[in-house]
Design a protein around this motif. Structure first.
Motif, PDB file in Angstrom:
ATOM      1  N   SER A 145       0.837  -1.202   0.000  1.00  0.00           N
ATOM      2  CA  SER A 145       0.000   0.000   0.000  1.00  0.00           C
ATOM      3  C   SER A 145       0.866   1.243   0.000  1.00  0.00           C
ATOM      4  O   SER A 145       2.046   1.197   0.363  1.00  0.00           O
ATOM      5  N   ASP A 146       0.260   2.354  -0.417  1.00  0.00           N
ATOM      6  CA  ASP A 146       0.951   3.637  -0.475  1.00  0.00           C
ATOM      7  C   ASP A 146       0.814   4.307   0.897  1.00  0.00           C
ATOM      8  O   ASP A 146      -0.251   4.829   1.238  1.00  0.00           O
ATOM      9  N   LEU A 147       1.909   4.267   1.665  1.00  0.00           N
ATOM     10  CA  LEU A 147       1.865   4.814   3.023  1.00  0.00           C
ATOM     11  C   LEU A 147       1.523   6.300   3.011  1.00  0.00           C
ATOM     12  O   LEU A 147       0.945   6.823   3.962  1.00  0.00           O
ATOM     13  N   ALA A 148       1.889   6.978   1.931  1.00  0.00           N
ATOM     14  CA  ALA A 148       1.646   8.425   1.856  1.00  0.00           C
ATOM     15  C   ALA A 148       0.155   8.740   1.869  1.00  0.00           C
ATOM     16  O   ALA A 148      -0.247   9.848   2.233  1.00  0.00           O
ATOM     17  N   ARG A 149      -0.670   7.772   1.475  1.00  0.00           N
ATOM     18  CA  ARG A 149      -2.110   8.041   1.407  1.00  0.00           C
ATOM     19  C   ARG A 149      -2.849   7.554   2.656  1.00  0.00           C
ATOM     20  O   ARG A 149      -4.057   7.751   2.775  1.00  0.00           O
ATOM     21  N   LEU A 150      -2.136   6.873   3.568  1.00  0.00           N
ATOM     22  CA  LEU A 150      -2.805   6.352   4.757  1.00  0.00           C
ATOM     23  C   LEU A 150      -2.903   7.432   5.826  1.00  0.00           C
ATOM     24  O   LEU A 150      -1.978   8.227   6.011  1.00  0.00           O
ATOM     25  N   SER A 151      -4.033   7.437   6.528  1.00  0.00           N
ATOM     26  CA  SER A 151      -4.131   8.310   7.703  1.00  0.00           C
ATOM     27  C   SER A 151      -3.265   7.694   8.803  1.00  0.00           C
ATOM     28  O   SER A 151      -2.862   6.527   8.712  1.00  0.00           O
ATOM     29  N   GLN A 152      -2.991   8.471   9.848  1.00  0.00           N
ATOM     30  CA  GLN A 152      -2.183   7.932  10.963  1.00  0.00           C
ATOM     31  C   GLN A 152      -2.871   6.696  11.561  1.00  0.00           C
ATOM     32  O   GLN A 152      -2.219   5.741  11.956  1.00  0.00           O
ATOM     33  N   ARG A 153      -4.213   6.704  11.596  1.00  0.00           N
ATOM     34  CA  ARG A 153      -4.941   5.545  12.155  1.00  0.00           C
ATOM     35  C   ARG A 153      -4.768   4.319  11.259  1.00  0.00           C
ATOM     36  O   ARG A 153      -4.552   3.211  11.735  1.00  0.00           O
ATOM     37  N   GLU A 154      -4.809   4.544   9.940  1.00  0.00           N
ATOM     38  CA  GLU A 154      -4.633   3.416   9.005  1.00  0.00           C
ATOM     39  C   GLU A 154      -3.185   2.909   9.019  1.00  0.00           C
ATOM     40  O   GLU A 154      -2.918   1.745   8.764  1.00  0.00           O
ATOM     41  N   PHE A 155      -2.242   3.833   9.294  1.00  0.00           N
ATOM     42  CA  PHE A 155      -0.826   3.451   9.292  1.00  0.00           C
ATOM     43  C   PHE A 155      -0.465   2.643  10.545  1.00  0.00           C
ATOM     44  O   PHE A 155       0.454   1.817  10.505  1.00  0.00           O
ATOM     45  N   ARG A 156      -1.186   2.843  11.650  1.00  0.00           N
ATOM     46  CA  ARG A 156      -0.797   2.252  12.935  1.00  0.00           C
ATOM     47  C   ARG A 156      -0.556   0.742  12.878  1.00  0.00           C
ATOM     48  O   ARG A 156       0.452   0.261  13.405  1.00  0.00           O
TER      49      ARG A 156
END
Ligand code: SF4
Length: 351
Positions: A88-99
């Motif tokens: 996935s593209d980390l740049a497009r994830l919110s902080q919650r999705e990145f956690r």
């Protein structure tokens, strides 16, 4: 541009990444300009590989590291992480999705004195990524901390002690244990040995390489010192004033540099045999100000090979040899001086 030439899928692929910081000033704190700390940077890292990212202080390499672990939000660009369907593209994830991904992507910081809270025990410091992400608690957390301490050569009994009881090298081992405790696949190491004595640097570099072999880790290794980079990297990317100016495999880059800035960095690397003379290429002037960079090629005020076109036209990053990218108008005509890299990156540094 696409700098990914390998048939395998990279674990990390950064595309056209930029980070601009506003310059505030005046009575009302108005935006008065922009610092292009990272400007249109692309690179990739294969699973199990180490990419060394090198450049002088202020070139943007630390900003790249913080973008990759999402400590900064990118201005634009893509940060693809993962393998197969789990990409996935980390740049497009919110902080919650990145956690949920954070446990797989960890960071080792530069200063082992400043990065460890003196009021916390090793159990609290190393166990914090587990407790804050609710990955383990109680006995399981203590077992995982003991396991991580053992991996970095520290005794589990130390977990009740505080950082002040340890030397600089031991504290950096604590920082590495903290990065390992979540069993990550990918580690960003931001100048992990630059604050240490030379003899301790070798121990930490050897430890990082042993851990890579044991745990199949992938590293983005940031450093300003090319002699460190050439001992740990499989491939090397060189940054200057926010831009990538050259990238290639370690052997190719060291034996056949194509950018005058890379050559200048190499001329400062101490030679193992002092009888092998290379003349140090002094680049006059200071590193360009990223808030007000020169026209054309940013390196032109310091470059001894400069031509008129360099002062007006910015060179594009181009593939000049297979998987060897360079941004220089004269890359095809210059014959630059390299240095011999160790035969392979598994060569251990002597303590
Ligand atoms: Fe030097 Fe010109 Fe190449 Fe820039 S483009 S590195 S100024 S030769």
């Amino acid at each position: 541009m696409d700098t990914h030439q390998d048939a395998r899928s990279p674990l990390l692929e950064v595309k056209n990444l930029s980070k601009y910081f506003p310059i505030k000033g005046g009575f009302f704190s108005r935006t008065q300009g922009t610092v292009k700390a990272v400007d249109d940077v692309s690179f990739y890292i294969q699973p199990g590989e180490t990419l060394g990212l090198v450049g002088e202080s202020g070139c943007g390499k630390t900003t790249v590291s913080r973008l990759v672990v999402r400590l900064y939000e990118p201005t634009s660009g893509e940060i693809w992480y993962g393998e197969g369907d789990d990409r996935s593209d980390l740049a497009r994830l919110s902080q919650r999705e990145f956690r949920p991904r954070r446990k797989n992507i960890q960071m080792i910081f530069q200063d082992p004195y400043a990065s460890l809270d003196p009021r916390m025990t090793l159990l609290q410091i190393v166990g914090e990524p587990l407790s804050s992400n609710r990955l383990a608690s109680g006995t399981e957390l203590m077992d995982r901390v003991a396991e991580a301490l053992k991996m970095v050569g520290l005794r589990p009994e130390y977990m009740s002690r505080y950082p002040h009881a340890f030397s600089g090298g031991q504290r950096q081992r604590v920082g590495i244990a903290r990065a390992l405790v979540t069993r990550p696949k990918f580690i960003v190491a931001d100048e992990p040995v630059s604050a240490l004595d030379v003899s301790v640097q070798a121990q930490i570099l050897n430890l990082l390489r042993d851990l890579q072999d044991q745990l199949d880790l992938t590293y983005l290794f940031i450093a300003h010192d090319l002699s460190v980079i050439r001992h740990i990297s499989d491939r090397v990317a060189v940054m200057y004033v926010g831009k990538l100016v050259e990238s290639a495999s370690r052997t190719e880059l060291f034996s056949n540099p194509l950018h005058p800035y890379t050559e200048a960095l190499m001329s400062a690397v101490p030679k193992p045999n002092p009888k092998l003379k290379t003349h140090r290429i002094l680049s006059p002037g200071e590193v360009a100000d990223p808030a007000n960079p020169p026209s054309g090629c940013y390196f032109h005020p310091r470059c001894s090979y400069v031509r008129d076109i360099c002062k007006t036209t910015a060179p594009e990053l181009q593939e000049v040899r297979t998987d060897h990218f360079v941004a220089c108008h004269r890359a095809n005509e210059l014959s630059l001086q390299g240095i011999t890299a160790p035969a392979d990156s598994t060569t251990r540094m002597s303590n």
